[in-house]
Scaffold this motif. Structure first.
Motif, PDB file in Angstrom:
ATOM      1  N   TYR A   1       3.485 -19.260  -2.744  1.00  0.00           N
ATOM      2  CA  TYR A   1       2.542 -18.393  -2.038  1.00  0.00           C
ATOM      3  C   TYR A   1       1.378 -19.203  -1.480  1.00  0.00           C
ATOM      4  CZ  TYR A   1       4.847 -14.258  -4.033  1.00  0.00           C
ATOM      5  OH  TYR A   1       5.760 -13.296  -4.368  1.00  0.00           O
ATOM      6  N   SER A   2       0.962 -18.839  -0.287  1.00  0.00           N
ATOM      7  CA  SER A   2      -0.139 -19.525   0.379  1.00  0.00           C
ATOM      8  C   SER A   2      -1.483 -18.942  -0.063  1.00  0.00           C
ATOM      9  CB  SER A   2       0.002 -19.375   1.896  1.00  0.00           C
ATOM     10  OG  SER A   2      -0.228 -18.018   2.270  1.00  0.00           O
ATOM     11  N   ARG A   3      -2.555 -19.677   0.235  1.00  0.00           N
ATOM     12  CA  ARG A   3      -3.892 -19.171  -0.063  1.00  0.00           C
ATOM     13  C   ARG A   3      -4.149 -17.859   0.679  1.00  0.00           C
ATOM     14  NH1 ARG A   3      -8.567 -21.212  -2.185  1.00  0.00           N
ATOM     15  NH2 ARG A   3      -7.592 -23.260  -2.477  1.00  0.00           N
ATOM     16  N   ALA A   4      -3.716 -17.776   1.934  1.00  0.00           N
ATOM     17  CA  ALA A   4      -3.934 -16.556   2.719  1.00  0.00           C
ATOM     18  C   ALA A   4      -3.223 -15.362   2.088  1.00  0.00           C
ATOM     19  CB  ALA A   4      -3.442 -16.771   4.153  1.00  0.00           C
ATOM     20  N   GLU A   5      -2.004 -15.564   1.597  1.00  0.00           N
ATOM     21  CA  GLU A   5      -1.267 -14.468   0.951  1.00  0.00           C
ATOM     22  C   GLU A   5      -1.985 -14.004  -0.320  1.00  0.00           C
ATOM     23  OE1 GLU A   5       3.393 -15.263   2.148  1.00  0.00           O
ATOM     24  OE2 GLU A   5       2.412 -16.665   0.768  1.00  0.00           O
ATOM     25  N   LEU A   6      -2.501 -14.964  -1.087  1.00  0.00           N
ATOM     26  CA  LEU A   6      -3.200 -14.599  -2.329  1.00  0.00           C
ATOM     27  C   LEU A   6      -4.548 -13.944  -2.041  1.00  0.00           C
ATOM     28  CD1 LEU A   6      -2.319 -17.698  -4.520  1.00  0.00           C
ATOM     29  CD2 LEU A   6      -1.418 -15.382  -4.724  1.00  0.00           C
ATOM     30  N   GLU A   7      -5.229 -14.362  -0.998  1.00  0.00           N
ATOM     31  CA  GLU A   7      -6.480 -13.706  -0.613  1.00  0.00           C
ATOM     32  C   GLU A   7      -6.217 -12.251  -0.220  1.00  0.00           C
ATOM     33  OE1 GLU A   7      -9.528 -14.531  -0.842  1.00  0.00           O
ATOM     34  OE2 GLU A   7      -9.678 -16.726  -0.882  1.00  0.00           O
ATOM     35  N   ALA A   8      -5.104 -12.015   0.456  1.00  0.00           N
ATOM     36  CA  ALA A   8      -4.743 -10.645   0.833  1.00  0.00           C
ATOM     37  C   ALA A   8      -4.433  -9.811  -0.401  1.00  0.00           C
ATOM     38  CB  ALA A   8      -3.553 -10.666   1.784  1.00  0.00           C
ATOM     39  N   LEU A   9      -3.734 -10.398  -1.375  1.00  0.00           N
ATOM     40  CA  LEU A   9      -3.459  -9.692  -2.628  1.00  0.00           C
ATOM     41  C   LEU A   9      -4.746  -9.414  -3.395  1.00  0.00           C
ATOM     42  CD1 LEU A   9      -0.258 -11.228  -4.273  1.00  0.00           C
ATOM     43  CD2 LEU A   9      -0.594  -8.883  -3.465  1.00  0.00           C
ATOM     44  N   LYS A  10      -5.638 -10.372  -3.404  1.00  0.00           N
ATOM     45  CA  LYS A  10      -6.927 -10.193  -4.078  1.00  0.00           C
ATOM     46  C   LYS A  10      -7.666  -8.980  -3.509  1.00  0.00           C
ATOM     47  CE  LYS A  10     -11.522 -12.179  -3.740  1.00  0.00           C
ATOM     48  NZ  LYS A  10     -12.329 -13.356  -3.333  1.00  0.00           N
ATOM     49  N   LYS A  11      -7.745  -8.888  -2.204  1.00  0.00           N
ATOM     50  CA  LYS A  11      -8.423  -7.760  -1.562  1.00  0.00           C
ATOM     51  C   LYS A  11      -7.775  -6.437  -1.967  1.00  0.00           C
ATOM     52  CE  LYS A  11      -9.735  -5.967   2.997  1.00  0.00           C
ATOM     53  NZ  LYS A  11      -9.655  -6.198   4.468  1.00  0.00           N
ATOM     54  N   LEU A  12      -6.445  -6.448  -2.047  1.00  0.00           N
ATOM     55  CA  LEU A  12      -5.707  -5.230  -2.399  1.00  0.00           C
ATOM     56  C   LEU A  12      -5.995  -4.787  -3.830  1.00  0.00           C
ATOM     57  CD1 LEU A  12      -3.452  -3.235  -1.374  1.00  0.00           C
ATOM     58  CD2 LEU A  12      -1.840  -4.728  -2.570  1.00  0.00           C
ATOM     59  N   VAL A  13      -5.934  -5.720  -4.790  1.00  0.00           N
ATOM     60  CA  VAL A  13      -6.121  -5.331  -6.191  1.00  0.00           C
ATOM     61  C   VAL A  13      -7.561  -4.911  -6.456  1.00  0.00           C
ATOM     62  CG1 VAL A  13      -4.217  -6.757  -6.997  1.00  0.00           C
ATOM     63  CG2 VAL A  13      -6.528  -7.694  -7.036  1.00  0.00           C
ATOM     64  N   LEU A  14      -8.518  -5.512  -5.748  1.00  0.00           N
ATOM     65  CA  LEU A  14      -9.910  -5.098  -5.918  1.00  0.00           C
ATOM     66  C   LEU A  14     -10.136  -3.713  -5.333  1.00  0.00           C
ATOM     67  CD1 LEU A  14     -11.818  -8.428  -5.113  1.00  0.00           C
ATOM     68  CD2 LEU A  14     -11.454  -7.371  -7.356  1.00  0.00           C
ATOM     69  N   GLU A  15      -9.529  -3.456  -4.184  1.00  0.00           N
ATOM     70  CA  GLU A  15      -9.691  -2.158  -3.531  1.00  0.00           C
ATOM     71  C   GLU A  15      -9.103  -1.027  -4.365  1.00  0.00           C
ATOM     72  OE1 GLU A  15      -8.271   0.122   0.591  1.00  0.00           O
ATOM     73  OE2 GLU A  15      -8.096  -2.061   0.407  1.00  0.00           O
ATOM     74  N   HIS A  16      -7.959  -1.289  -5.029  1.00  0.00           N
ATOM     75  CA  HIS A  16      -7.276  -0.234  -5.789  1.00  0.00           C
ATOM     76  C   HIS A  16      -7.466  -0.381  -7.300  1.00  0.00           C
ATOM     77  CE1 HIS A  16      -5.126   1.524  -2.322  1.00  0.00           C
ATOM     78  NE2 HIS A  16      -5.078   0.285  -1.867  1.00  0.00           N
TER      79      HIS A  16
ATOM     80  N   GLU B   1       0.819  -1.217   0.000  1.00  0.00           N
ATOM     81  CA  GLU B   1       0.000   0.000   0.000  1.00  0.00           C
ATOM     82  C   GLU B   1       0.849   1.262   0.000  1.00  0.00           C
ATOM     83  OE1 GLU B   1      -2.414  -0.919   3.408  1.00  0.00           O
ATOM     84  OE2 GLU B   1      -4.110  -1.536   2.137  1.00  0.00           O
ATOM     85  N   LYS B   2       2.031   1.184   0.602  1.00  0.00           N
ATOM     86  CA  LYS B   2       2.931   2.335   0.612  1.00  0.00           C
ATOM     87  C   LYS B   2       3.416   2.700  -0.789  1.00  0.00           C
ATOM     88  CE  LYS B   2       4.846   1.406   5.238  1.00  0.00           C
ATOM     89  NZ  LYS B   2       6.093   1.010   5.979  1.00  0.00           N
ATOM     90  N   LEU B   3       3.437   1.717  -1.676  1.00  0.00           N
ATOM     91  CA  LEU B   3       3.975   1.934  -3.029  1.00  0.00           C
ATOM     92  C   LEU B   3       2.909   2.341  -4.042  1.00  0.00           C
ATOM     93  CD1 LEU B   3       6.470  -1.066  -3.372  1.00  0.00           C
ATOM     94  CD2 LEU B   3       6.994   1.302  -2.788  1.00  0.00           C
ATOM     95  N   ILE B   4       1.651   2.183  -3.699  1.00  0.00           N
ATOM     96  CA  ILE B   4       0.583   2.449  -4.659  1.00  0.00           C
ATOM     97  C   ILE B   4       0.373   3.953  -4.836  1.00  0.00           C
ATOM     98  CG2 ILE B   4      -1.894   2.184  -5.117  1.00  0.00           C
ATOM     99  CD1 ILE B   4      -1.751  -0.522  -3.708  1.00  0.00           C
ATOM    100  N   THR B   5       0.451   4.384  -6.091  1.00  0.00           N
ATOM    101  CA  THR B   5       0.227   5.782  -6.449  1.00  0.00           C
ATOM    102  C   THR B   5      -0.779   5.839  -7.601  1.00  0.00           C
ATOM    103  OG1 THR B   5       1.932   5.900  -8.179  1.00  0.00           O
ATOM    104  CG2 THR B   5       2.671   6.218  -5.902  1.00  0.00           C
TER     105      THR B   5
END
Length: 417
Positions: free
Chosen positions: A187-202, A164-168
């Motif tokens: 990568y674990s399922r939990a790590e990918l779920e966290a990435l999924k939330k991030l890309v959808l949010e931004h 999130e610090k890098l997103i502009t």
């Protein structure tokens, strides 16, 4: 007529900035070592010594066309249909219409980056990462924003708050590779779920390089963003037959997306280069029917090689290597001053019993300047006997290398802190 000699034309700025491959740039030194009669153990490149499935070779032998013609730009209907069958068997819901066949995974990545990201926009990539990502983004004028992963925790995905610090406003995509090249991290399922939330949010693209999907060890689960819901318009998968079937020379890959706009844009790039290789598609159709017994044998072989390599490295004074969950690479931390200089020295000046080793300096797998100076990537693509001999060479080399640094105590303190 007299002509004034003013020099010569200059190359493009892109040509100047294009990074050299850290994997291949030492080839002249390796060839020189061989000419001098040395045995060189090639642990620098992901070229497996595993045999290609017999079905692929037989399919090529039985080709009976009379005209070696272009195929469709997106790949033949027969291959795309067969490939969708493969994905269905691996838990994806992918149709032939979602697939664009490419000239290797490299072209798929180049097209994906160019089709989705504008010049001077940015892509976030966990590092260390496959060295050619730097080249693909350079071609497109795209800026890589690296986010560090560290050997201390096996190169796990960095925390989401660091992303999130890098997103502009310029951030357009995140690129991941799992199992990872060069680290082997899965990568674990939990790590990918966290990435999924991030890309959808931004509202970002998530590009996943899945070249090593088949190579997961110790019963660990392979999870793709393509196995998660709600990502149809955000997820782009990069695939290749190179590693799966030990068919690097086939140069056959695929770009898969359900995003219709991305697909349409990517198809225009595919049309511009005309067609993917016809013979490779014929072989790859046969490859989809490769029995599971082939992969079981390969996984057992790579697991044995990994275990030997990791154990051998961690027994050496001043060396640290985490245990990877997939692919067929490790990144090892060595007590050296400069990995580029060390890898060149191994080929140019060192030998043990007329043997030496070729490694890939890890500096080329980072975008952050100065990173990877004490790390190398090692590919366990040779048999266990060759790996054992190569590790014997490495241990001797580290003991006599003029640029050796740090004691075991210092290295462990560095890792802890």
């Amino acid at each position: 007529m007299d002509f004034l000699f003013l020099g010569m034309p200059k190359i493009s700025s892109t040509g100047f900035l294009m990074p050299a491959s850290p994997i291949r740039k030492l080839t002249p030194f390796a060839e020189k070592a061989k000419q001098e009669g040395k045995i060189v153990y090639h642990l620098n490149i992901g070229q497996p010594d595993i045999e290609t499935p017999a079905g692929m070779i037989e399919a090529i032998k039985h080709i009976d066309f009379k005209i070696w013609a272009y195929t469709q730009s997106e790949g033949t209907p027969e291959y795309r249909s067969k490939l969708s069958e493969y994905y269905h068997n691996h838990g994806y819901h992918i149709t032939p219409e979602d697939i664009i066949v490419t000239d290797g995974g490299s072209e798929a990545l180049t097209i994906a980056i160019s089709a989705c990201i504008d010049y001077d926009e940015e892509i976030i990539v966990p590092e260390p990462f496959y060295a050619n990502y730097n080249a693909f983004t350079c071609l497109a004028g795209v800026t890589v924003r690296p986010i560090r992963s560290y050997i201390e925790n096996g190169f796990a995905l960095p925390p989401i708050h660091e992303f999130e610090k890098l997103i502009t406003k310029k951030t357009k995509a995140i690129l991941i590779c799992s199992p990872n090249n060069p680290t082997g991290y899965l990568y674990s399922r939990a790590e990918l779920e966290a990435l999924k939330k991030l890309v959808l949010e931004h509202d970002l693209f998530l590009i996943a390089d899945e070249a090593y999907r088949e190579f997961c060890y110790d019963g660990q689960e392979f999870v793709s963003p393509g196995h998660l819901d709600s990502l149809d318009n955000h997820f782009i998968m990069i695939d290749t037959v190179s590693k799966r079937y030990s068919a690097c020379g086939a140069r056959l890959g695929a770009l898969i997306t359900k995003n219709k706009d991305v697909h349409a844009a990517a198809l225009k790039y595919a049309q511009a280069r005309l067609a993917p290789p016809a013979v490779a598609q014929i072989a790859a159709i046969a490859a989809v029917d490769t029995p599971q017994s082939y992969f079981d044998k390969v996984i057992n072989e790579y697991t044995e090689r990994r275990n030997l390599l990791v154990a051998s490295l961690n027994k050496m004074e001043g060396v640290f290597c985490s245990n990877p969950g997939g692919a067929f690479y490790v990144v090892a931390k060595l007590p050296i001053d400069d990995s580029d200089a060390f890898c060149e020295w191994l080929l140019d000046e060192f030998d043990y019993k007329n043997q030496t080793i070729m490694l890939a300096p890890a500096t080329g797998f980072y975008s952050t300047p100065g990173a990877g100076k004490d790390e190398v990537r090692i590919a366990y693509v040779l048999n266990t006997n060759a790996i054992a001999r190569a590790m014997e060479c490495l241990e001797i080399a580290l003991n006599v290398y003029p640029g050796r640094l740090l004691s075991t105590k210092d290295v462990h303190e560095t890792i802890i802190h």
